[in-house]
Design a protein around this motif. Structure first.
Motif, PDB file in Angstrom:
ATOM      1  N   VAL A 292     -17.784 -34.532 -23.436  1.00 48.68           N
ATOM      2  CA  VAL A 292     -18.683 -33.385 -23.308  1.00 48.68           C
ATOM      3  C   VAL A 292     -19.329 -33.124 -24.662  1.00 48.68           C
TER       4      VAL A 292
ATOM      5  N   CYS B  83     -21.090 -35.555 -20.170  1.00 49.63           N
ATOM      6  CA  CYS B  83     -21.999 -34.423 -19.980  1.00 49.63           C
ATOM      7  C   CYS B  83     -22.620 -34.076 -21.331  1.00 49.63           C
TER       8      CYS B  83
ATOM      9  N   ARG C 115     -21.566 -30.468 -26.571  1.00 43.97           N
ATOM     10  CA  ARG C 115     -21.909 -29.059 -26.418  1.00 43.97           C
ATOM     11  C   ARG C 115     -23.411 -28.838 -26.548  1.00 43.97           C
TER      12      ARG C 115
END
Length: 210
Positions: A197, A179, A199
């Protein structure tokens, strides 16, 4: 020291995909060959399953909005959605159920099933695993324009040494389910682990020591 990167460790479905014949290549060796690879795959596509116009093949279950620009060679899989204002160029293979959102540019890349380049993204010379989500404005850069030596350098693994890749254009290998948050930037040469992930509004530059 030589690179040893197993594509299937990042993209679990690679070995079962149409790209399997090229599985022994290193990640940055695939994008320069994207036009050649996509042309070879195009030649074997069934015309009753894909609408083929020149070097552009769109699965008959895919949706392409007016105003999208599709430049061949290109294969767009079943259930894909390409929004108005999207721009696909330089040889791309896009697996099933992917979303290429408005204002998104995809260049010389391979995108696996269920991934979303949602809005105003750029992804260049990359391999994007299955189920990857890129939020609005996130970018995968493919060129080091900030220094005289443009050669891409890639780490041999987490915490590993930087090694030259022998090319000056490579974005990233993005593992399944990663992500990437809105307005994040992934610098050239990144290897993102499955599920990683990034940020929002952050920079991933694996040339920089953690």
């Amino acid at each position: 020291m030589t690179h040893a990167i197993d594509l299937s460790a990042y993209v679990a479905g690679f070995a079962a995909s149409p790209l399997a014949p090229w599985g022994a290549l290193l990640p940055w060796e695939l994008p320069p060959r994207a036009p050649e690879i996509v042309r070879r795959l195009l030649a074997a596509l069934p015309a009753h399953v894909y609408a083929i116009d020149g070097e552009v093949a769109v699965h008959r279950d895919a949706v392409v909005e007016p105003g999208a620009v599709l430049k061949g060679p290109l294969i767009l899989g079943a259930g894909c959605f390409v929004a108005a204002g999207a721009y696909l160029r330089g040889g791309n293979w896009v697996d099933a159920r992917c979303t290429i959102g408005p204002g998104t540019e995809l260049k010389s890349s391979f995108v696996f099933a269920g991934s979303a380049l949602a809005h105003f993204n750029f992804v260049g010379d990359s391999i994007v695993g299955a189920g990857v989500n890129m939020e609005a404005g996130s970018i995968v850069c493919n060129h080091r324009n900030e220094r005289a030596d443009k050669q891409i350098r890639v780490r041999s693994g987490p915490g590993g040494a930087l090694q030259p890749a022998g090319c000056d254009k490579f974005g990233a290998l993005i593992g399944d389910g990663a992500c990437i948050g809105a307005n994040a930037v992934v610098a050239p040469g990144a290897l993102l682990a499955p599920g990683q992930v990034v940020r929002r509004a952050s920079l991933v530059d694996q040339e920089v020591e953690p």
